[in-house]
Design a protein around this motif. Structure first.
Motif, PDB file in Angstrom:
ATOM      1  N   LYS A   4      -4.405  41.553   4.590  1.00  0.00           N
ATOM      2  CA  LYS A   4      -4.313  42.155   5.915  1.00  0.00           C
ATOM      3  C   LYS A   4      -5.049  41.278   6.921  1.00  0.00           C
ATOM      4  O   LYS A   4      -6.231  41.006   6.773  1.00  0.00           O
ATOM      5  CB  LYS A   4      -4.951  43.542   5.861  1.00  0.00           C
ATOM      6  N   ARG A  26       3.520  43.274  15.301  1.00  0.00           N
ATOM      7  CA  ARG A  26       3.760  44.309  14.279  1.00  0.00           C
ATOM      8  C   ARG A  26       5.174  44.196  13.710  1.00  0.00           C
ATOM      9  O   ARG A  26       5.379  44.314  12.513  1.00  0.00           O
ATOM     10  CB  ARG A  26       3.554  45.706  14.869  1.00  0.00           C
ATOM     11  N   ASP A  27       6.140  43.933  14.612  1.00  0.00           N
ATOM     12  CA  ASP A  27       7.537  43.787  14.161  1.00  0.00           C
ATOM     13  C   ASP A  27       7.694  42.623  13.194  1.00  0.00           C
ATOM     14  O   ASP A  27       8.398  42.733  12.187  1.00  0.00           O
ATOM     15  CB  ASP A  27       8.468  43.524  15.361  1.00  0.00           C
ATOM     16  N   ALA A  29       5.495  41.345  11.240  1.00  0.00           N
ATOM     17  CA  ALA A  29       4.915  41.709   9.946  1.00  0.00           C
ATOM     18  C   ALA A  29       5.854  42.636   9.179  1.00  0.00           C
ATOM     19  O   ALA A  29       6.195  42.377   8.019  1.00  0.00           O
ATOM     20  CB  ALA A  29       3.553  42.365  10.149  1.00  0.00           C
ATOM     21  N   SER A  30       6.306  43.694   9.821  1.00  0.00           N
ATOM     22  CA  SER A  30       7.089  44.702   9.086  1.00  0.00           C
ATOM     23  C   SER A  30       8.448  44.154   8.669  1.00  0.00           C
ATOM     24  O   SER A  30       8.916  44.407   7.570  1.00  0.00           O
ATOM     25  CB  SER A  30       7.230  45.978   9.906  1.00  0.00           C
ATOM     26  N   SER A  31       9.080  43.349   9.521  1.00  0.00           N
ATOM     27  CA  SER A  31      10.416  42.866   9.153  1.00  0.00           C
ATOM     28  C   SER A  31      10.345  41.774   8.089  1.00  0.00           C
ATOM     29  O   SER A  31      11.369  41.377   7.538  1.00  0.00           O
ATOM     30  CB  SER A  31      11.190  42.394  10.395  1.00  0.00           C
ATOM     31  N   PRO A  35       1.853  43.104   5.121  1.00  0.00           N
ATOM     32  CA  PRO A  35       1.016  44.247   5.507  1.00  0.00           C
ATOM     33  C   PRO A  35       0.806  44.273   7.027  1.00  0.00           C
ATOM     34  O   PRO A  35       0.713  43.223   7.656  1.00  0.00           O
ATOM     35  CB  PRO A  35      -0.302  44.013   4.777  1.00  0.00           C
ATOM     36  N   GLU A  36       0.765  45.484   7.575  1.00  0.00           N
ATOM     37  CA  GLU A  36       0.580  45.574   9.017  1.00  0.00           C
ATOM     38  C   GLU A  36      -0.790  45.026   9.392  1.00  0.00           C
ATOM     39  O   GLU A  36      -1.796  45.435   8.855  1.00  0.00           O
ATOM     40  CB  GLU A  36       0.697  47.041   9.479  1.00  0.00           C
ATOM     41  N   ARG A  38      -4.243  44.243  11.407  1.00  0.00           N
ATOM     42  CA  ARG A  38      -5.128  45.019  12.275  1.00  0.00           C
ATOM     43  C   ARG A  38      -5.126  44.319  13.629  1.00  0.00           C
ATOM     44  O   ARG A  38      -5.447  43.133  13.734  1.00  0.00           O
ATOM     45  CB  ARG A  38      -6.530  45.015  11.666  1.00  0.00           C
TER      46      ARG A  38
END
Lengths: 100, 153
Positions: A4, A26-27, A29-31, A35-36, A38
């Motif tokens: 992270k 964030r996008d 990371a998620s796509s 891990p999202e 901090r």
């Protein structure tokens, strides 16, 4: 293993463009199944203070952030997230930094 | 959703300005009279633009998105101004480089809660050259206001 990352996303003063950039980080990371991270969202003037109290992996400013306040931490300029031009390139840089 | 983000009275078409300071001062006079910004707005936005410029190199049609802290506005709204001749602004990501800007979308903020939807709306517009081109073509406050409603989709 916990990979992270801690990322500072910052803009000049009003939290307008940094909100856009934080969403993009964030996008990314998620796509990519990462891990999202901090995310510490702050103003340019607060970056030094945040660096003093956090272990930060990289910094994503949306405009010209003075090098003297980044203390040598990797910086990825993200104005492209506001203009829409060259977004892919910045997304790739952020992806690399998130994986690192 | 965003119909209230545009007030017909604050649409300025084909305006001629000597500089971006001229643009800020004239726009401020109107907004102050309407009670939409506080007196300190002008000093704050000029300083802010100097320290952290908002010119964006969005392509052929370039846009500036001036804004200040929410404390200097009494409303949340966009103020759209198209320039008759391009006005120079410094670039957000390179404050030593000037670009010729064709229109300004000033962001007035007094409510952080509205921020995400407002941002989404603005980004969609400024990242789309054909939207910007349509904005540049409007010749009346009415048609401009209608156009912005279509962007709100």
């Amino acid at each position: 293993m916990d990979n992270k990352k801690t990322v500072i996303v910052c803009c000049a003063s009003s939290m307008i463009t940094s909100t856009v950039a934080a969403g993009k980080v964030r996008d990314v990371a998620s796509s990519n199944g990462l891990p999202e991270p901090r995310i510490i969202q702050c103003k340019f003037s607060e970056v030094e203070g945040e660096l003093d109290t956090n272990k930060v992996d990289f910094i994503v400013p949306t405009g010209n952030l003075d090098e003297t306040v980044t203390h040598g931490v990797k910086t990825i300029l993200a104005a492209a997230f506001v203009t829409g031009i060259g977004e892919d390139k910045v997304e790739n840089q952020i992806l690399e930094a998130l994986k690192a | 959703m965003d119909t209230e983000l545009i007030d017909k009275n604050d649409i300025f078409i084909n305006q001629e300005f000597k500089s971006n300071t001229d643009y800020f001062q004239k726009t401020y006079q109107v907004l102050l009279k309407e009670g939409k910004v506080k007196k300190k707005f002008i000093d704050n936005i000029l300083q802010r633009e100097k320290d952290y410029p908002t010119g964006l190199n969005t392509g052929e049609i370039k846009v500036a998105i001036p804004h200040t802290d929410y404390t200097y506005s009494n409303t949340t709204q966009l103020v759209v101004t198209t320039f008759k001749s391009p006005v120079e602004f410094y670039q957000m990501d390179n404050s030593s480089s000037k670009i010729s800007v064709n229109l300004a979308v000033m962001i007035l903020f007094n409510n952080p809660k509205k921020q995400p939807e407002t941002l989404k709306y603005i980004m969609k517009i400024i990242q789309n050259q054909s939207s910007l081109s349509m904005i540049m073509k409007q010749q009346s406050k009415e048609s401009m206001s209608k156009l912005f409603k279509t962007f709100g989709g």
